[in-house]
Design a protein around this motif. Structure first.
Motif, PDB file in Angstrom:
ATOM      1  N   VAL A 183       0.849  -1.198   0.000  1.00 43.36           N
ATOM      2  CA  VAL A 183       0.000   0.000   0.000  1.00 43.36           C
ATOM      3  C   VAL A 183       0.886   1.250   0.000  1.00 43.36           C
ATOM      4  N   VAL A 184       0.739   2.036  -1.059  1.00 42.37           N
ATOM      5  CA  VAL A 184       1.517   3.265  -1.186  1.00 42.37           C
ATOM      6  C   VAL A 184       0.616   4.432  -0.801  1.00 42.37           C
ATOM      7  N   VAL A 185       1.015   5.200   0.197  1.00 42.91           N
ATOM      8  CA  VAL A 185       0.246   6.397   0.550  1.00 42.91           C
ATOM      9  C   VAL A 185       1.081   7.599   0.144  1.00 42.91           C
ATOM     10  N   ASP A 186       0.581   8.335  -0.828  1.00 48.72           N
ATOM     11  CA  ASP A 186       1.310   9.489  -1.360  1.00 48.72           C
ATOM     12  C   ASP A 186       0.906  10.719  -0.546  1.00 48.72           C
ATOM     13  N   GLU A 187       1.844  11.172   0.279  1.00 49.14           N
ATOM     14  CA  GLU A 187       1.583  12.338   1.158  1.00 49.14           C
ATOM     15  C   GLU A 187       2.313  13.571   0.649  1.00 49.14           C
ATOM     16  N   ALA A 188       2.242  13.809  -0.647  1.00 50.26           N
ATOM     17  CA  ALA A 188       2.936  14.970  -1.229  1.00 50.26           C
ATOM     18  C   ALA A 188       2.504  16.272  -0.542  1.00 50.26           C
ATOM     19  N   TYR A 189       1.241  16.313  -0.074  1.00 50.52           N
ATOM     20  CA  TYR A 189       0.703  17.553   0.516  1.00 50.52           C
ATOM     21  C   TYR A 189       0.588  17.456   2.035  1.00 50.52           C
ATOM     22  N   TYR A 190       1.368  16.554   2.613  1.00 50.49           N
ATOM     23  CA  TYR A 190       1.273  16.282   4.056  1.00 50.49           C
ATOM     24  C   TYR A 190       1.275  17.558   4.897  1.00 50.49           C
ATOM     25  N   GLU A 191       2.205  18.453   4.633  1.00 44.43           N
ATOM     26  CA  GLU A 191       2.368  19.618   5.523  1.00 44.43           C
ATOM     27  C   GLU A 191       1.139  20.511   5.548  1.00 44.43           C
ATOM     28  N   PHE A 192       0.327  20.448   4.491  1.00 42.71           N
ATOM     29  CA  PHE A 192      -0.868  21.299   4.439  1.00 42.71           C
ATOM     30  C   PHE A 192      -2.056  20.640   5.148  1.00 42.71           C
ATOM     31  N   SER A 193      -1.938  19.370   5.435  1.00 42.95           N
ATOM     32  CA  SER A 193      -3.043  18.655   6.090  1.00 42.95           C
ATOM     33  C   SER A 193      -2.683  18.296   7.524  1.00 42.95           C
ATOM     34  N   ASN A 194      -1.367  18.187   7.745  1.00 47.88           N
ATOM     35  CA  ASN A 194      -0.851  17.757   9.039  1.00 47.88           C
ATOM     36  C   ASN A 194      -1.354  16.369   9.423  1.00 47.88           C
ATOM     37  N   LEU A 195      -1.749  15.597   8.425  1.00 47.31           N
ATOM     38  CA  LEU A 195      -2.188  14.224   8.679  1.00 47.31           C
ATOM     39  C   LEU A 195      -1.199  13.278   8.013  1.00 47.31           C
ATOM     40  N   THR A 196      -0.766  12.293   8.749  1.00 48.62           N
ATOM     41  CA  THR A 196       0.208  11.363   8.165  1.00 48.62           C
ATOM     42  C   THR A 196      -0.045   9.948   8.667  1.00 48.62           C
ATOM     43  N   CYS A 197       0.416   8.974   7.905  1.00 50.29           N
ATOM     44  CA  CYS A 197       0.385   7.617   8.454  1.00 50.29           C
ATOM     45  C   CYS A 197       1.807   7.061   8.567  1.00 50.29           C
ATOM     46  N   VAL A 198       2.787   7.960   8.593  1.00 51.29           N
ATOM     47  CA  VAL A 198       4.180   7.524   8.771  1.00 51.29           C
ATOM     48  C   VAL A 198       4.342   6.693  10.045  1.00 51.29           C
ATOM     49  N   ASP A 199       3.588   7.049  11.073  1.00 52.24           N
ATOM     50  CA  ASP A 199       3.708   6.309  12.336  1.00 52.24           C
ATOM     51  C   ASP A 199       3.238   4.855  12.206  1.00 52.24           C
ATOM     52  N   LEU A 200       2.519   4.536  11.112  1.00 51.92           N
ATOM     53  CA  LEU A 200       2.043   3.160  10.933  1.00 51.92           C
ATOM     54  C   LEU A 200       3.104   2.235  10.335  1.00 51.92           C
ATOM     55  N   ILE A 201       4.234   2.830   9.927  1.00 48.23           N
ATOM     56  CA  ILE A 201       5.312   2.029   9.327  1.00 48.23           C
ATOM     57  C   ILE A 201       5.713   0.889  10.265  1.00 48.23           C
ATOM     58  N   ASP A 202       5.666   1.191  11.542  1.00 46.09           N
ATOM     59  CA  ASP A 202       6.058   0.205  12.538  1.00 46.09           C
ATOM     60  C   ASP A 202       5.094  -0.988  12.594  1.00 46.09           C
ATOM     61  N   ASN A 203       3.821  -0.705  12.333  1.00 45.98           N
ATOM     62  CA  ASN A 203       2.802  -1.768  12.448  1.00 45.98           C
ATOM     63  C   ASN A 203       2.584  -2.518  11.141  1.00 45.98           C
ATOM     64  N   TYR A 204       2.869  -1.862  10.015  1.00 42.07           N
ATOM     65  CA  TYR A 204       2.521  -2.466   8.721  1.00 42.07           C
ATOM     66  C   TYR A 204       3.757  -2.573   7.825  1.00 42.07           C
ATOM     67  N   GLU A 205       4.171  -3.804   7.577  1.00 37.92           N
ATOM     68  CA  GLU A 205       5.372  -4.011   6.746  1.00 37.92           C
ATOM     69  C   GLU A 205       5.083  -3.789   5.281  1.00 37.92           C
ATOM     70  N   ASN A 206       3.799  -3.597   4.937  1.00 35.52           N
ATOM     71  CA  ASN A 206       3.404  -3.416   3.537  1.00 35.52           C
ATOM     72  C   ASN A 206       3.148  -1.952   3.182  1.00 35.52           C
ATOM     73  N   LEU A 207       3.463  -1.041   4.102  1.00 44.46           N
ATOM     74  CA  LEU A 207       3.160   0.382   3.873  1.00 44.46           C
ATOM     75  C   LEU A 207       4.372   1.136   3.330  1.00 44.46           C
ATOM     76  N   ILE A 208       4.132   1.945   2.304  1.00 50.66           N
ATOM     77  CA  ILE A 208       5.167   2.854   1.786  1.00 50.66           C
ATOM     78  C   ILE A 208       4.550   4.250   1.741  1.00 50.66           C
ATOM     79  N   VAL A 209       5.203   5.206   2.366  1.00 53.94           N
ATOM     80  CA  VAL A 209       4.714   6.592   2.322  1.00 53.94           C
ATOM     81  C   VAL A 209       5.629   7.385   1.403  1.00 53.94           C
TER      82      VAL A 209
END
Ligand SMILES: Cc1ncc(COP(=O)(O)O)c(C=O)c1O
Length: 354
Positions: A183-209
């Motif tokens: 699962v690729v989550v493209d957070e190109a606009y992260y700073e404008f939303s202040n929402l991220t799932c980077v913290d889920l990297i630890d729980n999900y080995e299938n996540l790429i941000v």
């Protein structure tokens, strides 16, 4: 010359990427750039280091180190290390690396960032598109119950989404992560939303941000993106990464930018304020879609997107016309939020023209 006997058979069907129009001395609000520009620290670093460009770039590790600190500061946890990061020549290049690395079919929703589908096409791979609902939101149940989702190996989720500006709920991202897919989550606009799932990297080995420094940090012209994932994934991506993909000055600029996060944050705040003011004005005349980015997606009907674009172009403002979208009723235009002064001019033109 008859090229067809040399060409890969599908290449003539690939559409080139069409960048936003650019004319000198126009206000350009077509490519979601950050018109406040880069930090002075970046400008000085580029000037100082310009004589060193005879060397191949060698500061990947320092850049990754700083990016990991930046990512950790956004989650308040110490989850991301250098080994969780890959640098790209823009996040565009990382999309290409992902498609080179992972098997198809790929799946995303529509409309979304065009590069996922376009790059898949370049590699003659299958990319499925599932339409968003009429309000450009993801109906996650419908998405995951689609037969195509079952077949897909990689899911591209753009959140906040370009061109529509909305986000995918975190609970929906987690639902999708629980399937046996990359699962690729493209957070190109992260700073404008202040929402991220980077913290889920630890729980999900299938996540790429995926992230970029083109938007909030204002260095689009230098091409600097990064991916964050489990270190095994990062290793595979490094297997296919071209050497020296991020250039010498882009590395210096990234380091200098990350030393001046306050500057970035101030600009992001100004852009968010501008977005709210512009949204209010646009919504008096048109239907707009809630945005957590540095742009606003507008249904300009009863005007056509072309008419809207041309009316602004006459006043030396460039926006991005999308026109009609398959399966949707409107005439769509994407307007990047500019600087305070640019927005004032845009507002005046809109109020006097439509
Ligand atoms: C959602 C999304 N992903 C990736 C990119 C590409 O970013 P970069 O300039 O880092 O290649 C963009 C640029 O507009 C974007 O909107």
């Amino acid at each position: 010359m008859e090229y067809s006997k040399f060409l890969k058979t599908w290449i003539s069907d690939v559409s080139p990427y069409i960048p936003g129009k650019m004319s000198e001395n126009f206000i350009k609000l077509a490519s979601n750039e950050n018109d406040y520009g880069p930090s002075k620290k970046v400008i000085n670093a580029i000037k100082d280091k310009s004589g060193e460009v005879f060397r191949y770039p060698y500061k990947d590790e320092s850049v990754k180190e700083k990016i990991s600190k930046y990512c950790n500061s956004s989650t308040g946890k110490n989850l991301i290390g250098k080994e969780n990061i890959i640098l790209g020549n823009g996040s565009d290049e990382l999309i290409e690396l992902l498609i080179k690395t992972f098997r198809s079919p790929y799946i995303g929703f529509y409309p979304s960032f065009v590069e996922y589908k376009r790059v898949a096409k370049i590699f003659n791979e299958i990319y499925y598109e599932i339409p968003l609902n009429d309000y450009f939101c993801l109906d996650c149940g419908k998405f995951i119950n689609n037969k195509k989702f079952e077949k897909a190996k990689v899911v591209f989720l753009c959140s906040p989404n370009n061109p529509t500006g909305g986000i995918i709920e975190r609970k929906d991202i987690e639902k999708i992560l629980n399937f046996d897919k990359i699962v690729v989550v493209d957070e190109a606009y992260y700073e404008f939303s202040n929402l991220t799932c980077v913290d889920l990297i630890d729980n999900y080995e299938n996540l790429i941000v995926l992230r970029t420094m083109a938007k909030a940090f204002g260095i689009a012209g230098l091409r600097m993106g990064y991916g964050i994932a489990n270190k095994e994934i990062i290793k595979f991506l490094h297997n296919v990464k071209p050497p020296f993909n991020v250039n010498y000055l882009a590395q210096e600029a990234a380091l200098a930018s990350l030393d001046d996060n306050d500057f970035m944050k101030q600009n992001v705040e100004k852009i968010i304020k501008g977005r709210e003011i512009l949204s209010k004005i646009l919504s008096k005349k048109f239907k707009i879609f809630n945005s957590l980015t540095n742009f606003i997606f507008v249904d300009v009907s009863p005007y056509t997107a072309k008419e809207f674009f041309e009316a602004l172009y006459k006043k030396k403002i460039i926006v991005r016309p999308f026109g009609k979208l398959d399966g949707f009723k409107g005439e769509y235009v994407r307007v990047t939020v500019g600087t305070e002064d640019e927005n004032k001019i845009l507002i005046e033109v809109i109020e006097n023209t439509f």
